[in-house]
Scaffold this motif. Structure first.
Motif, PDB file in Angstrom:
ATOM      1  N   SER A   1       0.339   6.129   7.367  1.00  2.13           N
ATOM      2  CA  SER A   1      -0.872   5.319   7.510  1.00  2.13           C
ATOM      3  C   SER A   1      -1.363   4.828   6.159  1.00  2.13           C
ATOM      4  O   SER A   1      -0.946   5.315   5.102  1.00  2.13           O
ATOM      5  CB  SER A   1      -1.966   6.167   8.166  1.00  2.13           C
ATOM      6  OG  SER A   1      -2.389   7.166   7.246  1.00  2.13           O
ATOM      7  N   GLY A   2      -2.282   3.883   6.205  1.00  4.85           N
ATOM      8  CA  GLY A   2      -2.884   3.390   4.976  1.00  4.85           C
ATOM      9  C   GLY A   2      -3.632   4.483   4.233  1.00  4.85           C
ATOM     10  O   GLY A   2      -3.614   4.535   2.997  1.00  4.85           O
ATOM     11  N   ALA A   3      -4.260   5.381   4.972  1.00  6.41           N
ATOM     12  CA  ALA A   3      -5.002   6.484   4.337  1.00  6.41           C
ATOM     13  C   ALA A   3      -4.051   7.400   3.578  1.00  6.41           C
ATOM     14  O   ALA A   3      -4.356   7.849   2.466  1.00  6.41           O
ATOM     15  CB  ALA A   3      -5.787   7.267   5.384  1.00  6.41           C
TER      16      ALA A   3
ATOM     17  N   GLU B   1      -1.050   6.508   2.430  1.00  8.24           N
ATOM     18  CA  GLU B   1      -0.515   5.722   1.307  1.00  8.24           C
ATOM     19  C   GLU B   1      -1.498   5.718   0.137  1.00  8.24           C
ATOM     20  O   GLU B   1      -1.080   5.725  -1.022  1.00  8.24           O
ATOM     21  CB  GLU B   1      -0.176   4.295   1.740  1.00  8.24           C
ATOM     22  CG  GLU B   1       1.017   4.202   2.663  1.00  8.24           C
ATOM     23  CD  GLU B   1       2.315   4.734   2.060  1.00  8.24           C
ATOM     24  OE1 GLU B   1       2.495   4.699   0.829  1.00  8.24           O
ATOM     25  OE2 GLU B   1       3.156   5.198   2.844  1.00  8.24           O
ATOM     26  N   ALA B   2      -2.789   5.723   0.433  1.00  9.92           N
ATOM     27  CA  ALA B   2      -3.792   5.789  -0.636  1.00  9.92           C
ATOM     28  C   ALA B   2      -3.684   7.109  -1.395  1.00  9.92           C
ATOM     29  O   ALA B   2      -3.816   7.131  -2.626  1.00  9.92           O
ATOM     30  CB  ALA B   2      -5.197   5.615  -0.050  1.00  9.92           C
ATOM     31  N   ILE B   3      -3.416   8.189  -0.682  1.00 12.06           N
ATOM     32  CA  ILE B   3      -3.232   9.488  -1.342  1.00 12.06           C
ATOM     33  C   ILE B   3      -1.987   9.446  -2.216  1.00 12.06           C
ATOM     34  O   ILE B   3      -2.004   9.915  -3.361  1.00 12.06           O
ATOM     35  CB  ILE B   3      -3.151  10.629  -0.304  1.00 12.06           C
ATOM     36  CG1 ILE B   3      -4.514  10.811   0.376  1.00 12.06           C
ATOM     37  CG2 ILE B   3      -2.701  11.932  -0.955  1.00 12.06           C
ATOM     38  CD1 ILE B   3      -4.516  11.794   1.533  1.00 12.06           C
ATOM     39  N   VAL B   4      -0.907   8.858  -1.709  1.00 12.65           N
ATOM     40  CA  VAL B   4       0.327   8.732  -2.495  1.00 12.65           C
ATOM     41  C   VAL B   4       0.047   7.960  -3.785  1.00 12.65           C
ATOM     42  O   VAL B   4       0.466   8.367  -4.875  1.00 12.65           O
ATOM     43  CB  VAL B   4       1.443   8.050  -1.672  1.00 12.65           C
ATOM     44  CG1 VAL B   4       2.654   7.726  -2.543  1.00 12.65           C
ATOM     45  CG2 VAL B   4       1.857   8.926  -0.493  1.00 12.65           C
ATOM     46  N   GLU B   5      -0.685   6.861  -3.680  1.00 11.54           N
ATOM     47  CA  GLU B   5      -1.023   6.054  -4.862  1.00 11.54           C
ATOM     48  C   GLU B   5      -1.873   6.853  -5.843  1.00 11.54           C
ATOM     49  O   GLU B   5      -1.642   6.797  -7.057  1.00 11.54           O
ATOM     50  CB  GLU B   5      -1.741   4.773  -4.444  1.00 11.54           C
ATOM     51  CG  GLU B   5      -0.839   3.765  -3.777  1.00 11.54           C
ATOM     52  CD  GLU B   5      -1.580   2.535  -3.319  1.00 11.54           C
ATOM     53  OE1 GLU B   5      -2.687   2.245  -3.845  1.00 11.54           O
ATOM     54  OE2 GLU B   5      -1.065   1.843  -2.414  1.00 11.54           O
ATOM     55  N   ASP B   6      -2.847   7.581  -5.333  1.00 10.87           N
ATOM     56  CA  ASP B   6      -3.685   8.404  -6.213  1.00 10.87           C
ATOM     57  C   ASP B   6      -2.845   9.452  -6.935  1.00 10.87           C
ATOM     58  O   ASP B   6      -3.034   9.691  -8.129  1.00 10.87           O
ATOM     59  CB  ASP B   6      -4.799   9.087  -5.417  1.00 10.87           C
ATOM     60  CG  ASP B   6      -5.873   8.115  -4.955  1.00 10.87           C
ATOM     61  OD1 ASP B   6      -5.925   6.973  -5.473  1.00 10.87           O
ATOM     62  OD2 ASP B   6      -6.665   8.496  -4.074  1.00 10.87           O
ATOM     63  N   PHE B   7      -1.894  10.044  -6.224  1.00  6.16           N
ATOM     64  CA  PHE B   7      -1.030  11.065  -6.831  1.00  6.16           C
ATOM     65  C   PHE B   7      -0.192  10.484  -7.964  1.00  6.16           C
ATOM     66  O   PHE B   7       0.117  11.181  -8.923  1.00  6.16           O
ATOM     67  CB  PHE B   7      -0.129  11.705  -5.771  1.00  6.16           C
ATOM     68  CG  PHE B   7      -0.642  13.015  -5.248  1.00  6.16           C
ATOM     69  CD1 PHE B   7       0.169  14.136  -5.251  1.00  6.16           C
ATOM     70  CD2 PHE B   7      -1.923  13.139  -4.744  1.00  6.16           C
ATOM     71  CE1 PHE B   7      -0.295  15.354  -4.765  1.00  6.16           C
ATOM     72  CE2 PHE B   7      -2.402  14.335  -4.259  1.00  6.16           C
ATOM     73  CZ  PHE B   7      -1.582  15.450  -4.278  1.00  6.16           C
TER      74      PHE B   7
END
Length: 136
Positions: free
Chosen positions: A3-5, A7-13
């Motif tokens: 999900s987009g949510a 993917e946002a965690i992946v980007e933050d990581f």
């Protein structure tokens, strides 16, 4: 399939180079979740196989899967938040198809959790998959 949510965690990581920062991030995700109502912390929602106490409360509406959860351990609350980002708002028939270990590997969680935490995470994923499969 994430999900987009998530993917946002992946980007933050990707921006957090040190594991200690990532660990803190996961804990903060857990702190940001609303606590599960005590009335929902019952044997039927308790997840076996976790070192700490864990409860997952799924709800399916109009073919869409969602769940809330809680734990008495802060890092586990954070892992619940990560799983919520991965699974919440997904079509119920898609939930069992998610390769959760592969998605979580993108965060490097496999390399940094204790064996007990990894077992607990697997138990949570299995509960989510079972509930979704039974509802399809």
């Amino acid at each position: 399939m994430a999900s987009g949510a998530f993917e946002a965690i992946v980007e933050d990581f990707e921006f957090l180079e040190e594991w200690e920062d990532r660990y803190r991030y996961v804990i903060e995700q857990g702190k940001a979740m609303d606590p599960l109502e005590d009335a929902l912390k019952v044997p039927a929602t308790k997840v076996d196989g976790c070192a700490s106490q864990v409860w997952l409360h799924p709800h399916i509406s109009d073919g869409v899967f969602r769940f809330d959860g809680d734990s008495d351990a802060m890092i586990v609350r954070g892992l619940i938040a990560v799983l919520r980002a991965l699974y919440n708002d997904m079509a119920i028939q898609d939930v069992p198809c998610v390769d959760a270990p592969a998605e979580l590997a993108r965060l490097g969680l496999n390399d940094h959790l204790s064996a007990q935490r990894s077992n607990g995470l697997r138990a949570m994923i299995e509960r989510i998959r079972t509930v979704a499969s039974e509802a399809v």
